[in-house]
Design an enzyme around this catalytic site. Structure first.
Site, PDB file in Angstrom:
ATOM      1  N   ASP A 182      12.129  -8.903 -20.184  1.00 16.06           N
ATOM      2  CA  ASP A 182      11.072  -8.761 -21.191  1.00 16.06           C
ATOM      3  C   ASP A 182      11.282  -9.808 -22.289  1.00 16.06           C
ATOM      4  O   ASP A 182      12.284  -9.776 -22.999  1.00 16.06           O
ATOM      5  CB  ASP A 182      11.147  -7.336 -21.766  1.00 16.06           C
ATOM      6  CG  ASP A 182      10.335  -7.173 -23.046  1.00 16.06           C
ATOM      7  OD1 ASP A 182       9.374  -7.944 -23.257  1.00 16.06           O
ATOM      8  OD2 ASP A 182      10.672  -6.250 -23.829  1.00 16.06           O
ATOM      9  N   ASP A 217       8.141  -5.623 -25.795  1.00 15.24           N
ATOM     10  CA  ASP A 217       7.421  -4.349 -25.614  1.00 15.24           C
ATOM     11  C   ASP A 217       8.053  -3.469 -24.537  1.00 15.24           C
ATOM     12  O   ASP A 217       7.488  -2.443 -24.155  1.00 15.24           O
ATOM     13  CB  ASP A 217       5.937  -4.608 -25.294  1.00 15.24           C
ATOM     14  CG  ASP A 217       5.767  -5.417 -24.003  1.00 15.24           C
ATOM     15  OD1 ASP A 217       6.788  -5.753 -23.367  1.00 15.24           O
ATOM     16  OD2 ASP A 217       4.619  -5.712 -23.633  1.00 15.24           O
ATOM     17  N   ASP A 261       7.882  -9.762 -18.353  1.00 17.21           N
ATOM     18  CA  ASP A 261       6.734 -10.671 -18.504  1.00 17.21           C
ATOM     19  C   ASP A 261       7.130 -12.099 -18.118  1.00 17.21           C
ATOM     20  O   ASP A 261       8.288 -12.366 -17.754  1.00 17.21           O
ATOM     21  CB  ASP A 261       6.185 -10.614 -19.939  1.00 17.21           C
ATOM     22  CG  ASP A 261       7.296 -10.754 -20.978  1.00 17.21           C
ATOM     23  OD1 ASP A 261       8.293 -11.453 -20.689  1.00 17.21           O
ATOM     24  OD2 ASP A 261       7.184 -10.159 -22.065  1.00 17.21           O
ATOM     25  N   ASP A 291      -0.498  -9.066   0.811  1.00 18.98           N
ATOM     26  CA  ASP A 291      -0.370  -7.609   0.741  1.00 18.98           C
ATOM     27  C   ASP A 291      -1.118  -6.940   1.898  1.00 18.98           C
ATOM     28  O   ASP A 291      -2.242  -7.333   2.221  1.00 18.98           O
ATOM     29  CB  ASP A 291      -0.959  -7.130  -0.597  1.00 18.98           C
ATOM     30  CG  ASP A 291      -0.664  -5.679  -0.867  1.00 18.98           C
ATOM     31  OD1 ASP A 291       0.524  -5.322  -0.903  1.00 18.98           O
ATOM     32  OD2 ASP A 291      -1.615  -4.896  -1.050  1.00 18.98           O
ATOM     33  N   GLU A 305       2.909  -9.349   4.705  1.00 19.77           N
ATOM     34  CA  GLU A 305       3.442  -7.987   4.679  1.00 19.77           C
ATOM     35  C   GLU A 305       2.675  -7.226   5.745  1.00 19.77           C
ATOM     36  O   GLU A 305       1.575  -6.742   5.510  1.00 19.77           O
ATOM     37  CB  GLU A 305       3.232  -7.328   3.310  1.00 19.77           C
ATOM     38  CG  GLU A 305       3.935  -5.975   3.254  1.00 19.77           C
ATOM     39  CD  GLU A 305       3.178  -4.870   2.521  1.00 19.77           C
ATOM     40  OE1 GLU A 305       3.806  -3.856   2.194  1.00 19.77           O
ATOM     41  OE2 GLU A 305       1.972  -5.006   2.277  1.00 19.77           O
TER      42      GLU A 305
HETATM   43  C1  NOJ Z   1       1.907  -2.925  -0.424  1.00 17.17           C
HETATM   44  C2  NOJ Z   1       2.551  -3.155  -1.750  1.00 17.17           C
HETATM   45  O1  NOJ Z   1       3.823  -3.700  -1.563  1.00 17.17           O
HETATM   46  C3  NOJ Z   1       2.582  -1.815  -2.444  1.00 17.17           C
HETATM   47  O2  NOJ Z   1       3.374  -1.833  -3.592  1.00 17.17           O
HETATM   48  C4  NOJ Z   1       1.171  -1.417  -2.733  1.00 17.17           C
HETATM   49  O3  NOJ Z   1       1.172  -0.105  -3.275  1.00 17.17           O
HETATM   50  C5  NOJ Z   1       0.323  -1.408  -1.469  1.00 17.17           C
HETATM   51  N1  NOJ Z   1       0.548  -2.549  -0.643  1.00 17.17           N
HETATM   52  C6  NOJ Z   1      -1.145  -1.378  -1.814  1.00 17.17           C
HETATM   53  O4  NOJ Z   1      -1.547  -2.595  -2.365  1.00 17.17           O
END
Ligand code: NOJ
Length: 566
Positions: free
Chosen positions: A41, A45, A49, A227, A287
């Site tokens: 941080d 706060d 960041d 993602d 992912e």
């Molecule tokens: C995978 C991400 O790593 C996770 O943190 C997130 O909740 C879900 N996808 C939805 O975006």
């Protein structure tokens, strides 16, 4: 006599042209995952960041990683830790400004660190202008066609369109209220209600995301983590699931209506063209929770993504046979398409490995805190195994990802007070599943009391409370201990950079005693791991250049990994 966990640097030959200095750097890069909210941080706060991250880049360069991946830093109502993006071309004010982001990218590059961002293409935030426009525009509109809106079923349309579940608990549909106050259509969200799923058959969606990629590539970003890369394509007509149970992301049946449908591949071919239009080309890591290695390998065919996380390795129990199987099946499937493996032991979605490995192995039904809670834990054993696992991972062919804090040996924080839990899993499961906050607690840097140097501007507390035990894991403390896990990671990463056998390439298994794994990397590198409960006589000749614990009198203790050169 014992061999301390130090390096015999002289024994390590120099690495001439490592891939991490070439265009194919992603084939063997070690990338450090920065969960920005919990890293450092700089504003006072109590929330991490960009300023905090910039001030600690030197630490990361010194650790010896090649790149960083920053979790979503875009404007977001934070219904799901930033994975609910309201604007893909800006920075969340709590984290900083676009100018600071540019500064960070430049600083990182000056230190030789590449920068990966996180792109969230499956869903937007419900505050995103597209979703707001969809709500205002009403049924049948082009604005609604960018998402999955449907009429409800049942006599009054008050039943959801199908039987799908949200991954965070509850159903995957929410009904909207029309501008006249009457109940309206339903929209799909595989995650929280604040995360409406996009409709990837809509050409505007494709164009928009390719433009977002370019926006950040133009700013110098080196790549993206994608993602839920395996969820974008939905089966036409969104049919009911045969088995309407909370979905298992890892093991989708063929023709599952949303996991791992073949239509995703065409999207990524388009993204690859965008990445390849840059000099140097940019890179992706998917992912994709796809357990079948052959189906996972489809994501990294030569005209698609570059790399994909290897979750079977993360999910494997700490046992020789399970690890061997996870390593072998992945390498075989990826080699068939010419892609490198990408190893990972933890991230912001799973319980930390120290705490996973602290449990009896093979009896843990999963890898989340909710799977582990209540099972007896021996954190000392977990720590020893986590050290050995890191060395095993860094000796394997391909690239690797480290999650912030694993180099400090942080355990999962299993007893966060209910009232601080921020993971939507907690509320969506009606307070039955605690979710993922325990691995997202801000990391300790220095000092004896919380927030342990997390806030350089003197915040009194971090956004999630750190347990008193975090003090013993602080960077400043581990720095001073020659054999700390932090110094082990540093040594391992240095050897990995220098030794010509490490990084991209091949692996040859050697026959090894029960409960052990042993392999060669050519030229001149050997790795042995004892997973068993008993010490074994070191089954290899050579000089130990690094070991995860002391190796007394040629005897490899339980839960130990050693690296040797002839
Ligand atoms: C995978 C991400 O790593 C996770 O943190 C997130 O909740 C879900 N996808 C939805 O975006």
């Amino acid at each position: 006599m014992s061999t301390p966990t130090t390096t015999a640097d002289a024994a390590v030959p120099l690495h001439d042209a490592p891939d991490h200095e070439t265009q194919a750097w992603w084939r063997d890069a070690v990338t450090y995952q920065v969960y920005i909210r919990s890293f450092a941080d700089g504003s006072g706060d109590g929330i991490g960041d960009i300023a905090g991250l910039r001030s600690r880049l030197g630490y990361l360069a010194d650790l010896g990683v090649d790149a960083i991946w920053i979790n979503p830093w875009y404007p977001s109502p934070m219904a799901d830790g930033g994975y609910d993006v309201a604007d893909y071309r800006a920075i969340e004010p709590v984290f900083g400004t676009l100018a600071e982001a540019d500064g960070l990218i430049a600083d990182a590059h000056d230190l030789g660190l590449r920068v990966m961002l996180d792109i969230v293409p499956n869903h937007t935030s419900d505050r995103h202008e597209w979703f707001q426009a969809a709500l205002a525009a009403g049924p049948g509109s082009p604005e609604r066609a960018r998402y999955h809106f449907r009429d409800g079923t049942g006599p009054n349309g008050d039943q959801p369109p199908n039987n799908w579940h949200s991954l965070f608990g509850g159903r995957a549909w929410t009904r909207v209220t029309d501008p006249d106050g009457r109940p309206g259509q339903w929209y799909l969200h595989l995650f929280a209600a604040e995360q409406p799923d996009l409709n990837w058959t809509n050409p505007q969606v494709r164009r928009e995301f390719e433009a977002v990629l370019r926006f950040w590539f133009d700013r110098g970003v080196d790549g993206f983590r994608i993602d839920v890369a395996h969820a974008l394509a939905k089966k036409a007509d969104l049919p009911d699931l045969a088995q309407p149970l909370p979905a298992d992301e890892s093991n989708p049946e063929p023709d599952h209506p949303y996991w791992n449908r073949s239509a995703v591949h065409d999207i990524y071919r388009g993204w690859r063209e965008v990445a390849d239009s840059y000099d140097p080309p940019r890179a992706f890591v998917a992912e994709a929770w796809v357990r079948d290695p052959e189906r996972l390998a489809l994501y990294v065919r030569p005209d698609e993504l570059h790399t994909t996380f290897n979750f079977p390795f993360l999910q494997a129990p700490w046992r020789a046979a399970d690890m061997h199987a996870a390593i072998d099946s992945t390498m075989a499937a990826l080699a068939a398409v010419g892609a490198p493996a990408t190893w990972v032991l933890s991230n912001h979605d799973v319980a930390r490995q120290v705490s996973r490995y602290a449990r009896v192995q093979g009896e843990v039904p999963g890898f989340n805190l909710d799977d582990l809670a209540g099972l007896p834990a021996d954190l000392e054993v977990g720590h020893r195994r986590a050290r050995a696992a890191a060395m095993l991972m860094l000796a394997l062919p391909g690239g690797a990802y480290l999650y912030q804090g694993e180099e400090l040996g942080l355990p999962e924080v299993e007893d966060l007070p209910d009232e601080v839990l921020a993971d939507p899993t907690w509320t969506r499961s009606h307070n039955t599943r605690r979710g993922r906050d325990g691995c997202r607690v801000p990391i300790p840097w220095s000092g004896k009391t919380a927030p342990f140097g997390f806030s350089s501007m003197g915040a009194e507390a971090a956004w999630l409370p750190q347990p008193a035990t975090f003090g013993q894991h602080a960077v400043a403390v581990l720095d001073q201990q020659p054999d700390s896990i932090l110094n082990l990671y540093r040594r391992a990463l240095r050897i990995r950079r220098q030794h010509p056998a490490l990084g991209d390439g091949e692996l040859e298994w050697l026959d090894s005693p029960r409960d052990t794994l042993m392999f060669i990397r050519r030229p001149d590198f050997r790795c042995v791991v004892n997973f068993g409960a008993d010490p074994i006589r070191l089954p290899l000749d050579g000089t130990i250049i690094l070991a995860s614990t002391d190796v007394p009198d040629e005897t490899l203790p339980p839960d130990t990994c050693a690296w040797l050169v002839p």
